[in-house]
Design an enzyme around this catalytic site. Structure first.
Site, PDB file in Angstrom:
ATOM      1  N   ASN A  38       5.071   1.768  -0.717  1.00  0.00           N
ATOM      2  CA  ASN A  38       5.610   2.155   0.596  1.00  0.00           C
ATOM      3  C   ASN A  38       5.191   3.458   1.116  1.00  0.00           C
ATOM      4  O   ASN A  38       3.910   4.096   1.103  1.00  0.00           O
ATOM      5  CB  ASN A  38       6.953   1.816   0.438  1.00  0.00           C
ATOM      6  N   ASP A  39       6.328   4.333   1.501  1.00  0.00           N
ATOM      7  CA  ASP A  39       6.096   5.466   2.408  1.00  0.00           C
ATOM      8  C   ASP A  39       4.985   6.494   1.768  1.00  0.00           C
ATOM      9  O   ASP A  39       4.732   6.871   0.692  1.00  0.00           O
ATOM     10  CB  ASP A  39       7.454   6.318   2.365  1.00  0.00           C
ATOM     11  N   PRO A  40       4.071   7.088   2.801  1.00  0.00           N
ATOM     12  CA  PRO A  40       3.328   8.098   2.491  1.00  0.00           C
ATOM     13  C   PRO A  40       4.012   9.304   2.089  1.00  0.00           C
ATOM     14  O   PRO A  40       5.172   9.499   2.826  1.00  0.00           O
ATOM     15  CB  PRO A  40       2.380   8.161   3.742  1.00  0.00           C
TER      16      PRO A  40
END
Ligand code: DQQ
Length: 584
Positions: A66-68
Site C-alpha cells: 500500500n502507501d508509498p
C-alpha cells in the site's frame, strides 16, 4: 431452578454473542482504514499470476503493497519505501519495504528497511516521510503502533551507514518514540508524519494526520533539534465532517514556474498545497492556499473547496499519495498507491499480489493558480518502443477506428482532439449540480449518444467490444459556462462475473476554457490492469484498475471513438508500445 435456567440461557446468549463478536472481529475487521482479514494475512502466495500484473508500474515480486513512504533523492539515488505485507496478499504484518532507482522507473528491491521489533512499534510500522537534514543526513519519521488497540506514536529511524550508496540498513534508536499523543489526541487516529520543514525561527515542523469528533486535522509539531517535539496550540489546518486525515502532505508551489520547491523554501511568489487522504472517502483531496507563517496556520483560498467536494489528486483509484522534492531535476514528484478493485480478498490471494504504485508524476501549480497539474515523469519515455502516429483524422458521429501496430495491453497513448464549434454541447441538467462527476458519468456513459462527445479512447478492449474501458470527454452547456466531463469508466471492463468487483465510472471535471481553444488532449498509460489517464495536459487525472478476461496480452485492442453528433478531429495521435521496466 427457573431463575437458574433463565440465568444460564442468558449466559449462553451472552457467550454466543461474545463468540460471534470475536469471530467477526477476526474474520473481517475494518479499522484504521484497511480491511483486516486476520485469517488470510499470513497466507503466502503459492504462485504469482501474471496476467494482470503491470509491466512498467512499480510492483514487488509478490504480496500486498500500500502507501508509498518517504520517497527521497539522496546522493544520486532515488529511494522508495512502501507499506508491504511480506507474508501475504491482503493488508497485514506491515513493514517498510525498500527499493532504489537511478531513474524512478527501473528499480532494485532491497531488504526491508523498517519492521516491528521494538516496544515502540511492536504492533505496526505504518506510514511516514523522510527529511534530509542540513548536514546531508536523511532521517525518517514513521508511525509505530504500540499495542493491539492500535494506539499510535511517532518514531524515527536513521541509516546505519551513510557511506552505503543504497542506505540498506536503518536503525531505530532507543530514545524512540519521539512523539506520544497527549490527552487531547485520539490515540488511534494519530499517524503518517510529513516531511519536516524549517521555519524562519529555525524550528522544524511536521504534520501528523488526525481527527477529533468528525473534524479531520493536520496536527502541527515543532522542534529545535528534531528530537524533542512540542505540539502547536492549533493544528495547521482542520475541516469539519471530513473524518480522519491520513497521509497529509504539505508543500509550496511556485506561482510562475513548473519547477519544484524544497519544502523549507522561503520566498515570494508561492502558494501552498495541503493534501489529505480522506479515510472515509478513500480519495486524495487537496486545497491551494496561503501559509501564514506568523500564526503557523494554512488557509485555503476562497475558491479552493475544503472537503469531499474539493479537488482530487486523481479521480480514480489512487490513495495515500506523497510528494518529494527532487533537487537533481528541480521538480516535485508525487507517488500514489493504486489499490486493486477485485474486492474479494480471495482474488488477491489467488493472484499472489495486490496493489501497485502509480507512475511517478511531476506536479506543479497551473497558471490559473487554482489547481495542480500532474504529468508522468519524463524518464518514463525511455520505455517507449514501436510508435504509430496519425494526424488530422476526422471522426463523425458513431465512428470508431482501431489504433493498430502497437501492443495495446502495454502502451502510452497521447491524443489531441479538436472540434470546430461548441454549439452541439448538451445541456447540463441542473439536478446534476449536486452529484459527483462519477455519478454523472454513470448516467451519461460512453454508449449514450451526445452532442459534443462522448469522444475518446476505448482501452483494453476485446476485438468485438465485449470488454473495454473507455476514457473520454463529454462537453455540457451549463447556465454560465461549459462543463467538461472526463470519464474513465470500468463498468464494461471485464466479462468476469465477480459480483463483488468494484467497477466504478470514475470521473472528474476538466477546468479549461474551450471558447477560444477548441481542443482537448488525453494521455493514457495502459498497463494490463491499470489505465492511468491525464486530461488536458494533466489537469484532471484518473486511474482505473480493471481485469479484462478477453482483452489480455495480444488480444487487447485500442480504439478511438466519437459518439457525439459534432465531428471530432484527431489533430495528432502518438501511441507507443511500452517496454517493461527492470525490477530485480
Ligand atoms: N495506511 C497505513 C497508515 C495510513 C494508511 C497503514 C493509509 O499509516 O494511514 O498501512 O492507507
Amino acid at each position: 431452578m427457573e431463575l437458574f435456567m433463565k440465568n444460564s440461557s442468558l449466559w449462553g446468549l451472552k457467550f454466543y454473542l461474545f463468540c460471534l463478536f470475536i469471530v467477526l472481529l477476526n474474520i473481517n475487521r475494518v479499522f484504521a482504514s484497511h480491511n483486516i482479514f486476520l485469517d488470510l494475512q499470513s497466507s503466502s502466495a503459492i504462485s504469482v499470476k501474471n496476467v494482470h500484473r503491470t509491466r512498467f508500474h512499480f510492483q514487488p515480486p509478490k504480496h500486498w503493497i500500500n502507501d508509498p513512504n518517504a520517497p527521497m533523492y539522496y546522493n544520486g539515488v532515488y529511494h522508495l519505501f512502501y507499506q508491504y505485507n511480506p507474508k501475504g496478499s491482503v493488508w497485514g504484518n506491515i513493514i517498510w519495504a525498500h527499493s532504489v532507482s537511478k531513474d524512478l522507473i527501473n528499480w532494485i528491491h532491497l531488504e526491508p528497511a523498517i519492521y516491528p521489533s521494538k516496544k515502540f512499534d511492536k504492533y505496526g510500522t505504518w506510514s511516514g516521510s523522510s527529511t534530509i537534514l542540513p548536514n546531508n543526513k536523511p532521517v525518517i519519521i514513521y508511525t509505530g503502533v504500540v499495542d493491539s488497540y492500535n494506539n499510535q506514536v511517532q518514531n524515527y529511524a536513521i541509516p546505519a551507514n551513510l557511506s552505503d550508496p543504497f542506505l540498506r540498513k536503518w536503525i531505530k534508536p532507543n530514545n524512540n518514540p519521539l512523539i506520544v499523543p497527549d490527552n487531547s489526541i485520539n490515540r488511534t487516529e494519530f499517524r503518517d508524519p510529513t516531511t519536516a520543514w524549517m521555519g524562519q525561527d529555525g524550528l522544524w515542523r511536521i504534520l501528523i494526520g488526525s481527527m477529533r469528533k468528525h473534524r479531520g486535522m493536520a496536527l502541527l509539531y515543532r522542534s529545535r533539534d528534531f528530537m524533542k517535539w512540542i505540539k502547536a496550540q492549533h493544528p495547521l489546518h482542520s475541516s469539519t465532517n471530513t473524518g480522519n486525515w491520513e497521509c497529509p502532505d504539505f508543500f509550496p508551489v511556485s506561482l510562475n514556474s513548473t519547477n519544484g520547491l524544497d519544502v523549507s523554501y522561503r520566498g515570494k511568489n508561492v502558494k501552498y498545497v495541503l493534501k489529505n487522504s480522506l479515510d472515509v472517502a478513500r480519495f486524495d483531496y487537496y486545497t491551494i492556499g496561503m501559509y501564514h507563517t506568523k500564526i503557523d496556520r494554512y488557509i485555503p483560498n476562497n475558491n479552493s473547496i475544503d472537503g469531499w467536494k474539493g479537488l482530487r489528486i486523481d479521480y480514480g483509484n489512487f490513495y495515500a499519495s506523497k510528494t518529494f522534492y527532487d533537487p537533481s531535476r528541480n521538480r516535485r514528484v508525487i507517488w500514489g498507491w493504486s489499490n486493486e478493485s477485485d474486492v474479494l480478498p480471495d482474488d488477491d490471494i489467488k493472484k499472489g499480489w495486490a496493489g501497485i504504485q502509480g507512475i511517478p508524476r511531476q506536479v506543479w501549480l497551473d497558471l490559473s493558480g487554482k489547481q495542480l497539474v500532474q504529468w508522468p515523469i519524463e524518464e518514463l519515455e525511455t520505455l517507449r518502443k514501436q510508435k504509430v502516429q496519425l494526424n488530422n483524422k476526422k471522426l463523425s458521429k458513431g465512428e470508431m477506428f482501431e489504433v493498430k501496430g502497437i501492443s495495446a495491453s502495454q502502451a502510452d497513448v497521447e491524443v489531441l482532439f479538436s472540434f470546430s464549434s461548441l454549439n452541439k454541447a448538451e445541456q447540463f441538467d441542473p439536478r446534476w449540480a449536486d452529484l459527483y462527476a462519477q455519478d454523472v458519468c454513470a448516467i451519461k456513459g460512453s454508449t449514450i449518444q451526445g452532442g459534443l462527445g462522448p469522444f475518446g479512447l476505448a482501452t483494453l478492449a476485446s476485438k468485438n467490444l465485449e470488454e473495454y474501458t473507455p476514457v473520454f470527454f463529454r462537453v455540457f452547456k451549463a447556465q454560465k459556462n461549459y462543463k467538461i466531463l472526463m470519464c474513465s469508466d470500468a463498468r464494461r471492463s471485464t466479462m468476469r462475473q465477480n459480483e463483488a468487483m468494484y467497477k466504478p465510472s470514475f470521473a472528474g471535471y476538466v477546468d479549461v476554457d474551450l471558447v477560444d481553444m477548441k481542443k482537448l488532449s488525453l494521455r493514457s498509460l495502459i498497463d494490463h490492469s491499470v489505465v492511468e489517464s491525464f486530461g488536458a495536459g494533466g489537469k484532471t487525472c484518473i486511474t482505473s484498475r480493471v481485469y479484462p478476461s478477453l482483452a489480455i496480452y495480444d488480444n487487447a485492442h485500442l480504439f478511438v471513438f466519437n459518439n457525439g453528433s459534432e465531428t471530432i478531429t484527431i489533430e495528432t495521435l502518438n501511441a507507443w508500445s511500452m517496454g517493461a521496466c527492470k525490477m530485480n
